[in-house]
Design a protein around this motif. Structure first.
Motif, PDB file in Angstrom:
ATOM      1  N   THR A  70       2.142   5.238  -0.834  1.00 24.19           N
ATOM      2  CA  THR A  70       0.888   4.964  -1.532  1.00 24.19           C
ATOM      3  C   THR A  70       1.101   4.992  -3.039  1.00 24.19           C
ATOM      4  O   THR A  70       1.629   5.961  -3.582  1.00 24.19           O
ATOM      5  CB  THR A  70      -0.169   6.013  -1.140  1.00 24.19           C
ATOM      6  N   ALA A  71       0.719   3.905  -3.708  1.00 26.46           N
ATOM      7  CA  ALA A  71       0.936   3.787  -5.147  1.00 26.46           C
ATOM      8  C   ALA A  71       0.325   2.473  -5.628  1.00 26.46           C
ATOM      9  O   ALA A  71      -0.079   1.635  -4.823  1.00 26.46           O
ATOM     10  CB  ALA A  71       2.429   3.800  -5.468  1.00 26.46           C
ATOM     11  N   VAL A  72       0.309   2.318  -6.932  1.00 32.38           N
ATOM     12  CA  VAL A  72       0.048   1.002  -7.519  1.00 32.38           C
ATOM     13  C   VAL A  72       1.405   0.324  -7.684  1.00 32.38           C
ATOM     14  O   VAL A  72       2.319   0.903  -8.272  1.00 32.38           O
ATOM     15  CB  VAL A  72      -0.669   1.106  -8.875  1.00 32.38           C
ATOM     16  N   TYR A  73       1.511  -0.870  -7.152  1.00 30.51           N
ATOM     17  CA  TYR A  73       2.774  -1.607  -7.203  1.00 30.51           C
ATOM     18  C   TYR A  73       2.678  -2.686  -8.274  1.00 30.51           C
ATOM     19  O   TYR A  73       1.693  -3.430  -8.354  1.00 30.51           O
ATOM     20  CB  TYR A  73       3.072  -2.226  -5.842  1.00 30.51           C
ATOM     21  N   TYR A  74       3.740  -2.758  -9.085  1.00 30.81           N
ATOM     22  CA  TYR A  74       3.791  -3.700 -10.187  1.00 30.81           C
ATOM     23  C   TYR A  74       4.997  -4.623 -10.046  1.00 30.81           C
ATOM     24  O   TYR A  74       6.081  -4.187  -9.668  1.00 30.81           O
ATOM     25  CB  TYR A  74       3.933  -2.958 -11.522  1.00 30.81           C
ATOM     26  N   CYS A  75       4.786  -5.848 -10.394  1.00 28.01           N
ATOM     27  CA  CYS A  75       5.862  -6.818 -10.481  1.00 28.01           C
ATOM     28  C   CYS A  75       6.332  -6.884 -11.932  1.00 28.01           C
ATOM     29  O   CYS A  75       5.519  -6.820 -12.861  1.00 28.01           O
ATOM     30  CB  CYS A  75       5.347  -8.175 -10.028  1.00 28.01           C
ATOM     31  N   GLY A 116      -3.454  -3.363  -0.358  1.00 28.26           N
ATOM     32  CA  GLY A 116      -4.563  -3.017   0.518  1.00 28.26           C
ATOM     33  C   GLY A 116      -4.344  -1.699   1.213  1.00 28.26           C
ATOM     34  O   GLY A 116      -3.443  -0.929   0.857  1.00 28.26           O
ATOM     35  N   LEU A 117      -5.159  -1.471   2.228  1.00 28.40           N
ATOM     36  CA  LEU A 117      -5.093  -0.254   3.025  1.00 28.40           C
ATOM     37  C   LEU A 117      -4.399  -0.555   4.342  1.00 28.40           C
ATOM     38  O   LEU A 117      -4.741  -1.536   5.027  1.00 28.40           O
ATOM     39  CB  LEU A 117      -6.511   0.266   3.284  1.00 28.40           C
ATOM     40  N   VAL A 168      -1.561   3.908   2.057  1.00 26.89           N
ATOM     41  CA  VAL A 168      -1.115   4.113   3.431  1.00 26.89           C
ATOM     42  C   VAL A 168      -1.801   5.373   3.953  1.00 26.89           C
ATOM     43  O   VAL A 168      -1.495   6.481   3.516  1.00 26.89           O
ATOM     44  CB  VAL A 168       0.414   4.247   3.513  1.00 26.89           C
ATOM     45  N   SER A 169      -2.721   5.169   4.865  1.00 21.27           N
ATOM     46  CA  SER A 169      -3.519   6.295   5.348  1.00 21.27           C
ATOM     47  C   SER A 169      -4.126   5.957   6.701  1.00 21.27           C
ATOM     48  O   SER A 169      -4.442   4.799   6.987  1.00 21.27           O
ATOM     49  CB  SER A 169      -4.641   6.603   4.347  1.00 21.27           C
ATOM     50  N   THR A 216       2.811  -7.279   2.819  1.00 18.82           N
ATOM     51  CA  THR A 216       3.668  -8.102   1.978  1.00 18.82           C
ATOM     52  C   THR A 216       2.969  -8.344   0.648  1.00 18.82           C
ATOM     53  O   THR A 216       1.835  -8.831   0.618  1.00 18.82           O
ATOM     54  CB  THR A 216       3.989  -9.451   2.636  1.00 18.82           C
ATOM     55  N   LEU A 217       3.634  -7.975  -0.431  1.00 19.68           N
ATOM     56  CA  LEU A 217       3.137  -8.221  -1.777  1.00 19.68           C
ATOM     57  C   LEU A 217       3.748  -9.511  -2.312  1.00 19.68           C
ATOM     58  O   LEU A 217       4.898  -9.824  -1.999  1.00 19.68           O
ATOM     59  CB  LEU A 217       3.488  -7.069  -2.707  1.00 19.68           C
TER      60      LEU A 217
END
Length: 115
Positions: A90-95, A10-11, A113-114, A19-20
Motif C-alpha cells: 500500500t502506497a502512492v506509486y509514482y512514475c 485502486g483498492l 491493499v486491504s 496493473t499501473l
C-alpha cells in the motif's frame, strides 16, 4: 511541458493484482530510464522497478518475483504489473523518467491493499 500520466491504482484484496500505466512523450519514452517508485506517509520515496532503454530491468528485493515492469513502444507507455499484492505494498506509486540529472515525475496513483 513534459508530462507523465499515470493510471491504474485502486483498492485490491491481499493476493490480488493490479496493473499501473504511465504514458509520456515519445522523446522521454525512448531516451530516458523509466521507473516506478512508491511512497508511504512518513517514509522516503523508494524505487521498486526500473526499465532501461536497453530493456534491462531492475527490481527492489521487496517486489522481485511479484512485480513486472514492461513497455509498449507503440503507446509510449510503461506498465507495472503487480501480482500477489500485500498490505505492505500500500502506497502512492509514482512514475519517473530520468537521464543523468534530468528527471520528470508523474502525479502519483494510490494503491491500497486491504481486505
Amino acid at each position: 511541458q513534459v508530462q507523465l500520466v499515470e493510471s491504474g491504482g485502486g483498492l485490491v484484496q491481499p493476493g490480488g493484482s493490479l496493473t499501473l500505466s504511465c504514458t509520456t512523450s515519445k522523446y522521454i519514452f525512448n531516451a530516458y530510464i523509466m521507473a516506478w517508485y512508491r511512497q508511504t506517509l512518513g517514509k522516503e520515496r523508494e524505487q521498486v522497478a526500473r526499465l532501461h532503454t536497453s530493456g534491462w530491468t531492475v527490481y527492489d528485493d521487496s517486489v522481485k518475483g511479484r512485480f513486472t515492469i514492461t513497455r509498449d513502444d507503440a503507446k509510449n507507455t510503461v506498465y507495472l504489473r503487480m501480482n500477489e499484492l500485500k498490505p505492505a505494498d500500500t502506497a502512492v506509486y509514482y512514475c519517473k523518467g530520468y537521464y543523468g540529472e534530468v528527471e520528470y515525475w508523474g502525479q502519483g496513483t494510490q494503491v491500497t491493499v486491504s481486505s
